[in-house]
Design a protein around this motif. Structure first.
Motif, PDB file in Angstrom:
ATOM      1  N   ARG A  86       0.848  -1.231   0.123  1.00  0.00           N
ATOM      2  CA  ARG A  86      -0.008   0.118   0.086  1.00  0.00           C
ATOM      3  C   ARG A  86       0.872   1.150   0.112  1.00  0.00           C
ATOM      4  NH1 ARG A  86      -4.890   0.727  -2.113  1.00  0.00           N
ATOM      5  NH2 ARG A  86      -6.195   1.407  -0.943  1.00  0.00           N
ATOM      6  N   GLN A  87       1.896   1.146   0.733  1.00  0.00           N
ATOM      7  CA  GLN A  87       2.949   2.416   0.750  1.00  0.00           C
ATOM      8  C   GLN A  87       3.292   2.560  -0.618  1.00  0.00           C
ATOM      9  OE1 GLN A  87       5.643   1.080   3.942  1.00  0.00           O
ATOM     10  NE2 GLN A  87       4.257   1.878   5.505  1.00  0.00           N
ATOM     11  N   LEU A  88       3.845   1.438  -1.256  1.00  0.00           N
ATOM     12  CA  LEU A  88       4.531   1.565  -2.615  1.00  0.00           C
ATOM     13  C   LEU A  88       3.586   1.952  -3.579  1.00  0.00           C
ATOM     14  CD1 LEU A  88       6.344  -1.686  -2.440  1.00  0.00           C
ATOM     15  CD2 LEU A  88       7.391   0.626  -2.224  1.00  0.00           C
ATOM     16  N   GLU A  89       2.331   1.722  -3.433  1.00  0.00           N
ATOM     17  CA  GLU A  89       1.211   2.202  -4.346  1.00  0.00           C
ATOM     18  C   GLU A  89       1.144   3.755  -4.113  1.00  0.00           C
ATOM     19  OE1 GLU A  89      -3.247   1.048  -5.770  1.00  0.00           O
ATOM     20  OE2 GLU A  89      -2.458   0.167  -3.923  1.00  0.00           O
ATOM     21  N   LEU A  99      11.281   0.598  -8.767  1.00  0.00           N
ATOM     22  CA  LEU A  99       9.983   0.316  -8.498  1.00  0.00           C
ATOM     23  C   LEU A  99       9.208  -0.291  -9.708  1.00  0.00           C
ATOM     24  CD1 LEU A  99       7.460  -0.352  -6.264  1.00  0.00           C
ATOM     25  CD2 LEU A  99       7.153   2.166  -6.508  1.00  0.00           C
ATOM     26  N   GLU A 100       9.196   0.696 -10.561  1.00  0.00           N
ATOM     27  CA  GLU A 100       8.509   0.346 -11.916  1.00  0.00           C
ATOM     28  C   GLU A 100       9.031  -1.007 -12.609  1.00  0.00           C
ATOM     29  OE1 GLU A 100       6.137   1.953 -13.734  1.00  0.00           O
ATOM     30  OE2 GLU A 100       5.853   2.602 -11.624  1.00  0.00           O
ATOM     31  N   ARG A 101      10.139  -1.395 -12.522  1.00  0.00           N
ATOM     32  CA  ARG A 101      10.956  -2.553 -12.825  1.00  0.00           C
ATOM     33  C   ARG A 101      10.327  -3.891 -12.038  1.00  0.00           C
ATOM     34  NH1 ARG A 101      15.910   0.168 -13.836  1.00  0.00           N
ATOM     35  NH2 ARG A 101      16.509  -0.230 -11.952  1.00  0.00           N
ATOM     36  N   SER A 102       9.764  -3.651 -10.904  1.00  0.00           N
ATOM     37  CA  SER A 102       9.339  -4.608 -10.157  1.00  0.00           C
ATOM     38  C   SER A 102       7.788  -4.829 -10.485  1.00  0.00           C
ATOM     39  CB  SER A 102       9.312  -4.240  -8.693  1.00  0.00           C
ATOM     40  OG  SER A 102      10.790  -4.225  -8.281  1.00  0.00           O
ATOM     41  N   TYR A 103       7.132  -3.636 -10.716  1.00  0.00           N
ATOM     42  CA  TYR A 103       5.736  -3.546 -11.195  1.00  0.00           C
ATOM     43  C   TYR A 103       5.744  -4.343 -12.454  1.00  0.00           C
ATOM     44  CZ  TYR A 103       2.990  -1.027  -7.667  1.00  0.00           C
ATOM     45  OH  TYR A 103       2.258  -0.646  -6.613  1.00  0.00           O
ATOM     46  N   LEU A 104       6.480  -4.193 -13.431  1.00  0.00           N
ATOM     47  CA  LEU A 104       6.544  -4.889 -14.681  1.00  0.00           C
ATOM     48  C   LEU A 104       6.579  -6.316 -14.409  1.00  0.00           C
ATOM     49  CD1 LEU A 104       8.612  -2.636 -16.837  1.00  0.00           C
ATOM     50  CD2 LEU A 104       6.219  -2.835 -17.219  1.00  0.00           C
ATOM     51  N   GLY A 105       7.536  -6.752 -13.587  1.00  0.00           N
ATOM     52  CA  GLY A 105       7.336  -8.101 -13.153  1.00  0.00           C
ATOM     53  C   GLY A 105       6.321  -8.635 -12.632  1.00  0.00           C
ATOM     54  N   LEU A 106       5.601  -7.813 -11.736  1.00  0.00           N
ATOM     55  CA  LEU A 106       3.974  -8.335 -11.223  1.00  0.00           C
ATOM     56  C   LEU A 106       3.327  -8.443 -12.184  1.00  0.00           C
ATOM     57  CD1 LEU A 106       4.137  -6.317  -7.888  1.00  0.00           C
ATOM     58  CD2 LEU A 106       4.507  -8.697  -8.082  1.00  0.00           C
ATOM     59  N   GLN A 107       3.301  -7.657 -13.227  1.00  0.00           N
ATOM     60  CA  GLN A 107       2.277  -7.404 -14.480  1.00  0.00           C
ATOM     61  C   GLN A 107       2.576  -8.876 -15.169  1.00  0.00           C
ATOM     62  OE1 GLN A 107       3.194  -3.823 -16.356  1.00  0.00           O
ATOM     63  NE2 GLN A 107       1.764  -2.588 -14.970  1.00  0.00           N
ATOM     64  N   ARG A 108       3.772  -9.116 -15.346  1.00  0.00           N
ATOM     65  CA  ARG A 108       4.137 -10.422 -16.183  1.00  0.00           C
ATOM     66  C   ARG A 108       3.522 -11.562 -15.293  1.00  0.00           C
ATOM     67  NH1 ARG A 108       8.907  -7.682 -17.488  1.00  0.00           N
ATOM     68  NH2 ARG A 108      10.110  -8.434 -15.851  1.00  0.00           N
ATOM     69  N   LEU A 109       3.767 -11.477 -14.162  1.00  0.00           N
ATOM     70  CA  LEU A 109       3.241 -12.647 -13.057  1.00  0.00           C
ATOM     71  C   LEU A 109       1.788 -12.701 -13.129  1.00  0.00           C
ATOM     72  CD1 LEU A 109       5.238 -12.461 -10.033  1.00  0.00           C
ATOM     73  CD2 LEU A 109       5.514 -14.219 -11.596  1.00  0.00           C
ATOM     74  N   ALA A 110       1.084 -11.585 -13.211  1.00  0.00           N
ATOM     75  CA  ALA A 110      -0.450 -11.881 -13.320  1.00  0.00           C
ATOM     76  C   ALA A 110      -0.881 -11.989 -14.844  1.00  0.00           C
ATOM     77  CB  ALA A 110      -1.062 -10.119 -13.154  1.00  0.00           C
TER      78      ALA A 110
END
Length: 308
Positions: free
Chosen positions: A4-7, A68-79
């Protein structure tokens, strides 16, 4: 730090304003300010400086946001991967089949499934039944089709099936004039026998013993496709499963029913006690539907379905 903090930090970076970030997150402005303040305490450096109409990220915040954006891209790939797995748009299913089923029946299963789910990769390996049983038990295959005369604790039998063997012959053979072939019709007739170690060969041998009939065995081979190829070339007639001769066409081979019935048994098996992927379960369900739609095949038992 938590998601939530990161968002909250990410929204503030994207919108350039705590107010707009709060609106995007459907939170109050003080709540977002509190989340960012907590994140600053966690990371140990300031993230934003206030400016008219919004906030300005610090150099440290810019560097942190890039990571953080690189991590979000990884999460998007996971999703995305999760959605593909769920919707059967990703997966690899491994099937094994005995030769008699690998020429037409199992390719029909694969063709039917692939037409609906083209992104699922399906491998088909052809082996003898004992080899299929051993490899499936070792989880080399998701499921397989094989003769399985004895139960094994390391295999789950999903379904058992039976077909009636037929007599395959060239269309001009004298026996082609008959509607039904009996053992006495085969006395002294040139034949191609399936290899003596096969289950079908043992049934045929016993039939000839019971009828006191001695055919003229000109060749012995395995699998049934090879036997039918020899029949098509005039070596002799053969008693085989009913699926294989159909691959050659009516102009090449004629088939007649046999009395008494010689059964051709096979089972659908999978590793015991192991979880099954969604893709493998879907292919197996389609396989059962395809097999049971065949007028030549009868299901002989309602086996326990292992849902592990």
């Amino acid at each position: 730090m938590n998601l939530r903090q990161l968002e909250a930090f990410r929204m503030a970076m994207l919108h350039g304003s705590i107010t707009r970030a709060a609106k995007a997150m459907r939170l109050s402005q003080p709540a977002v300010t509190k989340l960012i303040a907590a994140l600053e305490q966690e990371v140990g450096f300031r993230l934003f400086d206030r400016a008219p109409g919004g906030v300005i990220p610090t150099p440290e915040a810019i560097a942190f946001h890039e990571e953080l954006e690189r991590s979000y891209l990884g999460l998007q790939r996971l999703a995305q991967s999760a959605r593909e797995i769920r919707d059967l748009r990703r997966g690899h299913v491994r099937i094994a089949a005995m030769p008699a089923l690998a020429t037409d029946l199992v390719p029909s299963i694969i063709s039917r499934f692939s037409a609906t789910y083209p992104d699922i990769r399906i491998s088909l390996d052809v082996h003898t039944s004992p080899r299929i049983a051993d490899l499936t038990a070792a989880a080399a295959f998701d499921f397989g089709f094989a003769h399985l005369p004895n139960r094994r604790p390391d295999l789950t039998v999903v379904a058992s099936y039976e077909m009636a063997c037929v007599v395959a012959m060239p269309p001009g053979h004298p026996l082609a004039a008959r509607k039904m072939i009996r053992p006495q019709d085969l006395d002294g007739v040139a034949m191609v026998a399936l290899s003596h170690h096969t289950v079908t060969a043992r049934h045929v041998d016993q039939m000839f013993i019971d009828a006191d009939v001695t055919p003229q065995i000109r060749g012995e081979c395995q699998p049934s496709f090879a036997a039918c190829a020899l029949v098509a070339r005039g070596v002799g007639i053969s008693i085989v499963d009913p699926l294989t001769p159909a691959m050659f066409g009516e102009d090449t081979l004629s088939v007649r029913p046999l009395d008494p019935l010689i059964p051709f048994h096979f089972r659908l098996i999978r590793p015991a006690g192991l979880p099954q992927s969604r893709a493998a379960a879907a292919v197996m369900d389609d396989a059962i539907a395809t097999v049971e739609a065949s007028p030549l095949i009868e299901r002989t038992g309602r086996e326990r379905r292992d849902t592990s």
